[in-house]
Structures are given as C-alpha cells and as structure tokens.
Enzyme design. Structure first.
Site, PDB file in Angstrom:
ATOM      1  N   SER A 185       0.835  -1.200   0.000  1.00 34.72           N
ATOM      2  CA  SER A 185       0.000   0.000   0.000  1.00 34.72           C
ATOM      3  C   SER A 185       0.869   1.248   0.000  1.00 34.72           C
ATOM      4  O   SER A 185       1.962   1.259   0.582  1.00 34.72           O
ATOM      5  CB  SER A 185      -0.909   0.026   1.235  1.00 34.72           C
ATOM      6  OG  SER A 185      -1.649   1.226   1.305  1.00 34.72           O
ATOM      7  N   ASP A 201       4.815   7.870   5.684  1.00 38.68           N
ATOM      8  CA  ASP A 201       4.205   8.781   6.664  1.00 38.68           C
ATOM      9  C   ASP A 201       3.681   7.999   7.868  1.00 38.68           C
ATOM     10  O   ASP A 201       2.583   7.438   7.813  1.00 38.68           O
ATOM     11  CB  ASP A 201       3.063   9.553   6.004  1.00 38.68           C
ATOM     12  CG  ASP A 201       2.338  10.479   6.985  1.00 38.68           C
ATOM     13  OD1 ASP A 201       2.892  10.744   8.073  1.00 38.68           O
ATOM     14  OD2 ASP A 201       1.225  10.924   6.648  1.00 38.68           O
ATOM     15  N   PRO A 202       4.432   7.945   8.972  1.00 37.34           N
ATOM     16  CA  PRO A 202       3.959   7.220  10.150  1.00 37.34           C
ATOM     17  C   PRO A 202       2.643   7.756  10.696  1.00 37.34           C
ATOM     18  O   PRO A 202       1.915   7.036  11.376  1.00 37.34           O
ATOM     19  CB  PRO A 202       5.093   7.413  11.162  1.00 37.34           C
ATOM     20  CG  PRO A 202       6.300   7.707  10.337  1.00 37.34           C
ATOM     21  CD  PRO A 202       5.787   8.490   9.159  1.00 37.34           C
ATOM     22  N   LYS A 248       3.218  -3.444   7.392  1.00 40.83           N
ATOM     23  CA  LYS A 248       3.439  -3.756   5.976  1.00 40.83           C
ATOM     24  C   LYS A 248       4.868  -3.419   5.559  1.00 40.83           C
ATOM     25  O   LYS A 248       5.528  -4.190   4.849  1.00 40.83           O
ATOM     26  CB  LYS A 248       2.446  -2.982   5.102  1.00 40.83           C
ATOM     27  CG  LYS A 248       1.022  -3.518   5.090  1.00 40.83           C
ATOM     28  CD  LYS A 248       0.142  -2.696   4.169  1.00 40.83           C
ATOM     29  CE  LYS A 248      -1.285  -3.198   4.124  1.00 40.83           C
ATOM     30  NZ  LYS A 248      -1.418  -4.529   3.484  1.00 40.83           N
TER      31      LYS A 248
END
Length: 297
Positions: free
Chosen positions: A159, A164-165, A191
């Site tokens: 994905s 961006d955490p 992921k």
C-alpha cells in the site's frame, strides 16, 4: 538469456524456464501461488493467471467457504487450497512446489459498532486479524514458505502511505492503554516491515504500493508509477483490476524483479490507456522506494 555469468544462482533453472516460456511458448507451466485469492485484488490476479497458459496458478484462501465460492463461480476445485497465512506450517505446506508467489493478503478494517466519544467517529477494528498478525507475521510466513519452496519470484501487493507514520490508516484498530502506550493498528508500519524482510530475504521480489483501491473496471486508464508517496500527475487511486494486471505482468517481465514502486492511475479518459508494461516501468528512471524514509513497526 539473463542466466549466465555472475547473476547465475540456485534459481537459474527456473529463471531459464520462465524466459523460454515467454520466448517460445508453454513448456511446463510456472506454478504460481496467489494468497488472498478469495478477496478482491488477489482474486483478480488469480483469475488473470488462470487465463494464461504459461502459468499454473494455485489460489490460497483462508476458509472452506471462500473455496466453495470460487468453485461455484467456475474455478477448478483443484486450483484452490485452504490455508490460513497466520498458520506458519499450513502456509508452508500450501506453498510447497510453487515456483512463484503473489502475496495478496492484508488485514481488513471494519467498524466495531462503537463510537469515539471525543470525536464522534466510528471506531474501527480488525475482526479477522490485527495487522501485526496478518501483514507482518503472515507475510513473513509466506516469504519464508516461498523461499523454502525455492521460489524464483515473490510479488507483494502492499500500500502507498508507508513514508508517513502519521497516516490515518495507522490509527485504525489502535487502542490506547492506561500507561499511555498503544496496541494494535499501525497497518502501514507492519506492511513496511514485511517489505523490508522480503528485500533482505534474498528471494527475487517486486513490491507494489497501490493507491486507493477502486472497484471499477481495469484496462481503461493510463497507469502512473512513482516512489515514496510522490504525486506529480494523476490521482491517488487505481482500479483493483489494474493493480492485479501489474502484479501479473511483474511475473512476466524480468525487469520488474528487484523493484519497489507506487502505482496510481489517471482518471478515465485522461492520457493513453496503458498496454505496454515494460515501458511503464521505464517511467521510474531506475528509481525505487527508499526504506530509510518513514518508520517500521
């Protein structure tokens, strides 16, 4: 062919066979496992492989109900195997004898029926398995099983959003504990950890990061590749069927091995419909996703 010299390794016989398949037609069909074959994107990929004579696909589903649904729709029963990807032994047995693997599994969020009192928004959970179990441990088991089977290629459908955490997807299913820590959720972080594990595994790989998935027909849009969640042209979305087509083409085109990229599309009617998937890869100019960006679980 590309099996000579320093690139030759234990995978060379199978790589030679795939090259011959693409050049002169069917010999022994390449046996490809597709996990998540009862889902949406994975099922598209599975059905595309069933229609191609150079492949012998094996759809791996989680339950007998999923298998029955595929068989009822016309899929041969002997082309579907039941195995839970969170069961390491079961997935290893299902992958035995497979030459390649498309990983199409993912934890799936769903409304829990509860509401966040502070925001008024619905609270989501993962009723069929948290991301840690499905997107990390489940994918790790698949990668390990493919490696043990001697697979020549693992194609992973992941994905966008991994750089961006703070991506909103990571908050789904996350629970705050009394001591201030959290548990659950963080799907993109898990992921990304699985992606890096695949890269370090030594198995030839392709990692595809689709944008938002659309339930619309494929083959009607110009596709766009990028890296690291960039968006220069096109939308942040793409039909599932187009994602599945790229997963399949990654098995057919040797240049897709060792690559990690984002996949999006233009709106229907904009640009030219993508039909040349080797040329599509050239858009990257040799770039791949940078795993020093973002965060892993």
């Amino acid at each position: 062919l590309y099996c000579q010299g320093p690139q030759a390794d234990e995978h060379t016989p199978l790589m030679l066979r795939l090259s011959l398949l693409l050049l002169v037609g069917p010999l022994d069909a390449l046996r490809v496992a597709v996990t998540g074959a009862g889902g949406q994107t994975g099922q598209h990929a599975f059905r595309k492989l069933l229609a191609l004579p150079e492949f012998e696909p094996v759809g791996i589903v989680r339950s007998e109900e999923s298998k029955a649904a595929l068989v009822k729709s016309g899929v041969p029963a002997d082309a579907v195997t039941v195995a839970d990807v969170t069961d390491e032994a079961a997935i290893a047995a299902a992958l035995a004898g497979c030459d390649a693997l498309i990983i199409g599994t993912s934890a799936k969020p769903a409304p829990s029926g509860e509401t966040d009192e502070s925001t008024g928004r619905p609270i989501f959970g993962f009723p069929n398995g948290q991301p840690e179990a499905v997107d990390w441990l489940g994918q790790k088991s698949q990668i390990d099983g493919a490696k043990a089977a001697g697979a020549i290629h693992v194609v992973l459908c992941s994905s966008m959003g991994g750089t961006d955490p703070g991506n909103m997807l990571n908050a789904l299913g996350r629970e705050s504990l009394p001591d201030g820590s959290t548990k659950g959720g963080d799907i993109l972080l898990w992921k990304r950890k699985a992606e890096k594990y695949l890269i370090d595994s030594g198995v030839p790989f392709t990692i595809v990061h689709p944008g938002g998935l659309l339930n619309e027909p494929g083959g009607k849009r110009q596709l766009v590749l990028g890296v690291d969640d960039e968006r220069t042209v096109g939308e942040r979305s793409i039909p599932r069927e187009d994602v599945a087509e790229v997963l399949v083409q990654a098995l057919r085109i040797p240049a897709y091995r060792g690559r990690s990229f984002d996949l999006r599309s233009m709106n229907e009617g904009e640009g030219a419909v993508t039909t040349d998937f080797a040329a599509l890869l050239d858009e990257l100019g040799g770039r791949d996703c940078d795993y020093s960006l973002g965060k892993m679980a």
